[in-house]
Design a protein around this motif. Structure first.
Motif, short mmCIF file in Angstrom:
data_model
loop_
_atom_site.label_atom_id
_atom_site.label_comp_id
_atom_site.label_asym_id
_atom_site.label_seq_id
_atom_site.Cartn_x
_atom_site.Cartn_y
_atom_site.Cartn_z
N PHE A 180 0.86 -1.18 0.00
CA PHE A 180 0.00 0.00 0.00
C PHE A 180 0.90 1.24 0.00
CE2 PHE A 180 -2.08 -3.45 2.23
CZ PHE A 180 -3.33 -3.50 1.63
N ASP A 181 0.43 2.29 -0.66
CA ASP A 181 1.20 3.53 -0.75
C ASP A 181 0.91 4.45 0.44
OD1 ASP A 181 2.47 2.89 -3.17
OD2 ASP A 181 0.72 3.56 -4.32
N VAL A 182 1.98 4.98 1.02
CA VAL A 182 1.86 6.06 2.01
C VAL A 182 2.27 7.33 1.26
CG1 VAL A 182 2.53 6.87 4.30
CG2 VAL A 182 2.51 4.42 3.81
N ALA A 183 1.29 7.90 0.56
CA ALA A 183 1.59 8.95 -0.41
C ALA A 183 2.25 10.17 0.23
CB ALA A 183 0.30 9.36 -1.13
N SER A 184 1.81 10.54 1.43
CA SER A 184 2.35 11.76 2.05
C SER A 184 3.83 11.63 2.41
CB SER A 184 1.54 12.10 3.30
OG SER A 184 1.65 11.06 4.26
N GLU A 185 4.32 10.38 2.54
CA GLU A 185 5.72 10.16 2.91
C GLU A 185 6.56 9.68 1.73
OE1 GLU A 185 6.84 10.73 6.28
OE2 GLU A 185 4.90 11.76 6.13
N GLY A 186 5.90 9.44 0.60
CA GLY A 186 6.62 8.94 -0.57
C GLY A 186 7.16 7.53 -0.35
N LEU A 187 6.45 6.72 0.43
CA LEU A 187 6.89 5.37 0.77
C LEU A 187 5.83 4.35 0.39
CD1 LEU A 187 8.28 6.05 4.37
CD2 LEU A 187 9.60 5.94 2.24
N ARG A 188 6.27 3.10 0.38
CA ARG A 188 5.34 1.98 0.23
C ARG A 188 5.35 1.19 1.53
NH1 ARG A 188 4.54 -1.61 -4.73
NH2 ARG A 188 2.38 -1.12 -4.16
N LEU A 189 4.16 0.69 1.87
CA LEU A 189 4.00 -0.06 3.10
C LEU A 189 3.69 -1.51 2.75
CD1 LEU A 189 3.74 0.16 6.24
CD2 LEU A 189 1.27 0.38 5.87
N PHE A 190 4.53 -2.42 3.23
CA PHE A 190 4.27 -3.85 3.07
C PHE A 190 3.61 -4.35 4.35
CE2 PHE A 190 5.52 -8.24 3.93
CZ PHE A 190 5.04 -8.88 2.80
N VAL A 191 2.47 -5.05 4.19
CA VAL A 191 1.70 -5.53 5.34
C VAL A 191 1.47 -7.02 5.18
CG1 VAL A 191 -0.48 -5.39 6.59
CG2 VAL A 191 0.57 -3.32 5.69
N MET A 192 1.73 -7.77 6.24
CA MET A 192 1.45 -9.20 6.27
C MET A 192 0.76 -9.53 7.59
SD MET A 192 4.03 -12.29 5.25
CE MET A 192 3.36 -13.89 4.81
N PHE A 193 -0.34 -10.25 7.51
CA PHE A 193 -1.15 -10.50 8.69
C PHE A 193 -1.03 -11.97 9.11
CE2 PHE A 193 -5.33 -11.70 10.53
CZ PHE A 193 -5.24 -10.93 11.69
N PHE A 194 -0.82 -12.17 10.41
CA PHE A 194 -0.73 -13.50 10.99
C PHE A 194 -1.88 -13.69 11.98
CE2 PHE A 194 3.58 -11.99 10.13
CZ PHE A 194 4.05 -12.98 9.28
N PRO A 195 -2.91 -14.46 11.65
CA PRO A 195 -4.05 -14.63 12.56
C PRO A 195 -3.71 -15.42 13.82
CG PRO A 195 -4.32 -15.97 10.60
CD PRO A 195 -3.14 -15.11 10.34
N ASP A 196 -2.76 -16.33 13.75
CA ASP A 196 -2.38 -17.14 14.90
C ASP A 196 -0.84 -17.16 14.97
OD1 ASP A 196 -2.37 -18.84 17.04
OD2 ASP A 196 -3.04 -20.61 15.94
N PHE A 197 -0.29 -16.02 15.39
CA PHE A 197 1.14 -15.76 15.26
C PHE A 197 2.00 -16.66 16.16
CE2 PHE A 197 4.90 -13.39 16.73
CZ PHE A 197 5.53 -13.15 15.52
N TYR A 198 3.17 -17.05 15.61
CA TYR A 198 4.18 -17.71 16.42
C TYR A 198 5.56 -17.26 15.94
CZ TYR A 198 5.48 -20.93 12.66
OH TYR A 198 5.94 -21.45 11.49
N ARG A 199 6.55 -17.39 16.82
CA ARG A 199 7.92 -17.06 16.46
C ARG A 199 8.83 -18.18 17.01
NH1 ARG A 199 10.92 -11.90 16.33
NH2 ARG A 199 9.12 -10.88 17.31
N GLN A 200 9.70 -18.64 16.13
CA GLN A 200 10.72 -19.61 16.52
C GLN A 200 12.07 -19.10 16.03
OE1 GLN A 200 9.53 -23.40 14.89
NE2 GLN A 200 8.00 -23.77 16.50
N GLY A 201 12.79 -18.47 16.93
CA GLY A 201 14.05 -17.86 16.53
C GLY A 201 13.79 -16.69 15.61
#
Length: 309
Positions: free
Chosen positions: A157-178
């Protein structure tokens, strides 16, 4: 003895074969007309809407074909109570909700479309829509519900006011291993959002935000205050299909009428035979289905000869 009677005739059936043919060809004509009617009247498109946010029907299409959007009803659409259910946390087995259109509520689910003024709205896609609020120096520079359409790969998605792009990834049941992050299932048990700020394809900042929280990501404060769902509908209107069905039914009715009007006539003549006895001559006439008449004449002859050998 029948030899005293010179002849006679009999008729059976209804003389409606001509009108049966007329009705049948009218049905064929309707079937042929279905193609140009479809070409002139068809509308097909994909409509996306976020739960709880009213949207004009003409404004929610990501693409369409056929008639222009201006021909659609001037009405507002709202979806609510969206829910998706997964067997064993992975296998999709139910998606549905309620759709408000034209001031009326219509429950819907997969294979249960909503019909409105000749349009059919069928549920085609379903996903999560996290609200992302980005602030810089205390000022809001981005505040949207983001419809995640590629849950396994993430969306940009574009953040037009900052001249940047935003990458978004959604984890409904998040986990982290290392250093590895992922989701255990599709159920909403531990929703977490990953965000990355990109410029010219290069990653600048990255962070993980839990539902209801906010994190400092580089010079930005990124919040994830709310999670909703979104739905995608295939919207179709095509008058050619009803015309095609009408033509089919009319054609079948014409064939039935023609079959039922199997008009046939039989003539017989009896005269004395030179060697004694009588001669019987049977003749049959049929406009349709001569094979059926041949069997009737044969059966009648056998019956008469059986009674008068």
């Amino acid at each position: 003895m029948l030899c005293r009677q010179q002849g006679g005739e009999g008729q059976k059936g209804v003389d409606a074969g001509f009108w049966g043919s007329v009705v049948f060809h009218v049905g064929i004509l309707l079937c042929f007309l279905a193609a140009p009617i479809s070409a002139k009247s068809t509308f097909r498109g994909k409509f996306l809407i976020t739960e709880g946010i009213p949207l004009a029907l003409k404004q929610g299409f990501v693409h369409h074909e056929g008639r222009p959007l201006e021909t659609l009803p001037d009405t507002v659409v709202l979806v609510s109570e969206l829910q998706g259910q997964y067997a064993q946390g992975r296998f999709e087995y139910y998606f549905g909700g309620k759709l408000w259109i034209g001031g009326q509520e219509h429950p819907f689910e997969v294979n249960r479309p909503v019909r409105y003024q000749g349009y059919q709205l069928s549920l085609h896609e379903f996903g999560h829509s996290p609200q992302v609020v980005i602030r810089r120096d205390g000022q809001v520079v981005f505040d949207y519900f983001l419809n995640i359409r590629n849950p396994g790969e993430g969306d940009y998605f574009d953040v037009a006011s900052e001249g940047l792009r935003l990458f978004v990834m959604f984890f409904p049941d998040f986990y982290r291993q290392g250093n590895i992050v992922g989701t255990r299932s599709a159920d909403l048990r531990n929703p977490v959002l990953m965000v990355k700020f990109l410029k010219d394809g290069e990653e600048l900042y990255k962070g993980l935000i839990r539902l209801g929280g906010a994190e400092e990501v580089g010079p930005y404060q990124v919040g994830f205050p709310e999670l909703r769902q979104w739905a995608g509908f295939v919207v179709v209107k095509e008058w050619g299909v009803p015309v095609l069905w009408a033509g089919f039914l009319v054609g079948v009715g014409g064939l039935f009428l023609r079959f039922a009007s199997n008009e046939r006539r039989m003539e017989f003549r009896v005269e004395p035979a030179p060697e004694g006895g009588s001669l019987l001559e049977l003749r049959g006439y049929s406009r349709y289905y001569p094979a059926f008449l041949e069997r009737e004449v044969q059966a009648l002859a056998e019956e008469v000869l059986g009674e008068h050998p």
